[in-house]
Each structure stands twice: as structure tokens, then as C-alpha cells.
Design a protein around this motif. Structure first.
Motif, short mmCIF file in Angstrom:
data_model
loop_
_atom_site.label_atom_id
_atom_site.label_comp_id
_atom_site.label_asym_id
_atom_site.label_seq_id
_atom_site.Cartn_x
_atom_site.Cartn_y
_atom_site.Cartn_z
N CYS A 141 51.72 96.97 -41.43
CA CYS A 141 52.09 95.29 -41.82
C CYS A 141 51.64 94.94 -43.18
O CYS A 141 51.06 95.84 -43.76
N SER A 142 52.20 94.00 -43.60
CA SER A 142 51.85 93.38 -44.92
C SER A 142 50.72 92.81 -44.74
O SER A 142 50.45 91.66 -43.89
N LEU A 143 49.52 93.11 -45.61
CA LEU A 143 48.35 92.31 -45.55
C LEU A 143 48.27 91.00 -46.20
O LEU A 143 47.85 89.97 -45.65
N LEU A 144 49.16 90.46 -47.08
CA LEU A 144 49.52 89.19 -47.58
C LEU A 144 50.18 88.41 -46.36
O LEU A 144 49.67 87.33 -46.16
N LEU A 154 50.76 95.80 -50.79
CA LEU A 154 49.55 96.14 -49.99
C LEU A 154 50.08 96.16 -48.28
O LEU A 154 49.84 94.98 -47.74
N ILE A 155 50.33 97.32 -47.88
CA ILE A 155 50.77 97.56 -46.57
C ILE A 155 49.70 98.13 -45.89
O ILE A 155 49.34 99.35 -46.22
N ILE A 156 49.29 97.80 -44.81
CA ILE A 156 48.05 98.47 -44.04
C ILE A 156 48.84 98.95 -42.54
O ILE A 156 49.63 98.62 -42.06
N ARG A 175 38.09 97.17 -44.27
CA ARG A 175 38.31 98.40 -44.86
C ARG A 175 39.76 98.69 -43.90
O ARG A 175 39.46 99.11 -42.75
N PHE A 176 40.95 98.61 -44.37
CA PHE A 176 42.30 98.95 -43.56
C PHE A 176 42.67 100.24 -44.08
O PHE A 176 42.73 100.50 -45.22
#
Length: 165
Positions: free
Chosen positions: A18-21, A50-52, A156-157
Motif C-alpha cells: 500500500c501507499s504510505l501517503l 513510497l510503497i510499503i 520501520r515499514f
């Protein structure tokens, strides 16, 4: 309007990665009114790319819990919260910082244990559940700094693993 936002967010969204944003923005929406009414500013600096590699609901829970705790720590006196993120090796570090009071040094090393809390009328479940959910998904949370005027948590992802061919 608030009720519809809450009901939509409250649906368990377990898609990953998913997108952190997106997780940060949805967390902001829940607290937007409360932050404004307490004269608390919220600044974010999250790259849209930023994709986590955690389920969306895990990222949302982590950010929303830290926002709620920061809001309560700052209280009605006003202040600021900042959320930033960066790539660090194979992890994405997300920093949630507030300018409220420090966390009692007597509980700082136990803050992620069940039942440990700084709030009256709280069961001390929030940070415990956040920590457990992150650990189960290869993530981690820690209290990085806690002095008067700056309390900072680092989440921390894991980044998305590239497929091996």
C-alpha cells in the motif's frame, strides 16, 4: 461528514502493498477537526512513491494511533506534529514527531507493553497493538526521542520485495 469518513476508514482494508501517503492522508482525515480545534498543526512530507509491504489497515492503525497520542499529549495548548518518511536500505522509515511534553522516563522502555499508558482512563492497548501488528508484518516501531518539546517515534515499514527470477 465525519461519520461517513470514519465508517469508510473503519472497514478493514487489508490490501498490500500500500501507499504510505494514502495511510497518512486517511489518518489525517480522522483527526483534522480535532487538530484544528486544539490549534495543532500537522505537517507531512511523504513521497507519493513510497510503497510499503504491509496491509493498509496496519499502516493506518500505526499512523492514526501516533497522531491520536500526539494530539492528546499536546492538548489544548496548541503545537505541532510532523510526519516524514525516507528510504533506508530495505525499509521505509516513517517519523512521527510532536512538540508536546516528554514521555515519563520511568515508562519509556516499557511503552509498547500491554497496559502501559500515559493517559488517564486508557487501557494501554494502542501502542502494544501497533507494535504487534508491525512485528507480524516484518515492521517495527520505536520511541526514538522523548525530551521536553520533542517526542519522536520511528516506524520501520518493509519495502516491497522484488520478485526473484
Amino acid at each position: 461528514d465525519f461519520a461517513s469518513k470514519f465508517l469508510n476508514i473503519n472497514k478493514l482494508d487489508s490490501h498490500r502493498p500500500c501507499s504510505l501517503l494514502n495511510a497518512v492522508n486517511q489518518s489525517k482525515e480522522i483527526f483534522e477537526f480535532s487538530l484544528k480545534s486544539n490549534q495543532i498543526t500537522l505537517d507531512t512530507n511523504i513521497d507519493k512513491n513510497l510503497i510499503i509491504d504491509v496491509p493498509f489497515n496496519v499502516a493506518f492503525l500505526a499512523i492514526a494511533n501516533l497522531l491520536s497520542n500526539a494530539k492528546d499529549a499536546i492538548g489544548k495548548r496548541g503545537g505541532g506534529i510532523k510526519i516524514e518518511a525516507e528510504n533506508v536500505e530495505d525499509m521505509i522509515h516513517c517519523y512521527v514527531t510532536n512538540d508536546g511534553p516528554s514521555i515519563d522516563p520511568g515508562i519509556q522502555d516499557r511503552i509498547f507493553q500491554i497496559g502501559v499508558t500515559t493517559k488517564r482512563n486508557s487501557g494501554g492497548w494502542g501502542l502494544y497493538l501497533v507494535s504487534r501488528a508491525l512485528i507480524e508484518n516484518r515492521g517495527h516501531i520505536e520511541l526514538t526521542t522523548s525530551v521536553s518539546g520533542e517526542t519522536k517515534f520511528t516506524i520501520r515499514f518493509p519495502q516491497v520485495r522484488e520478485e526473484q527470477t
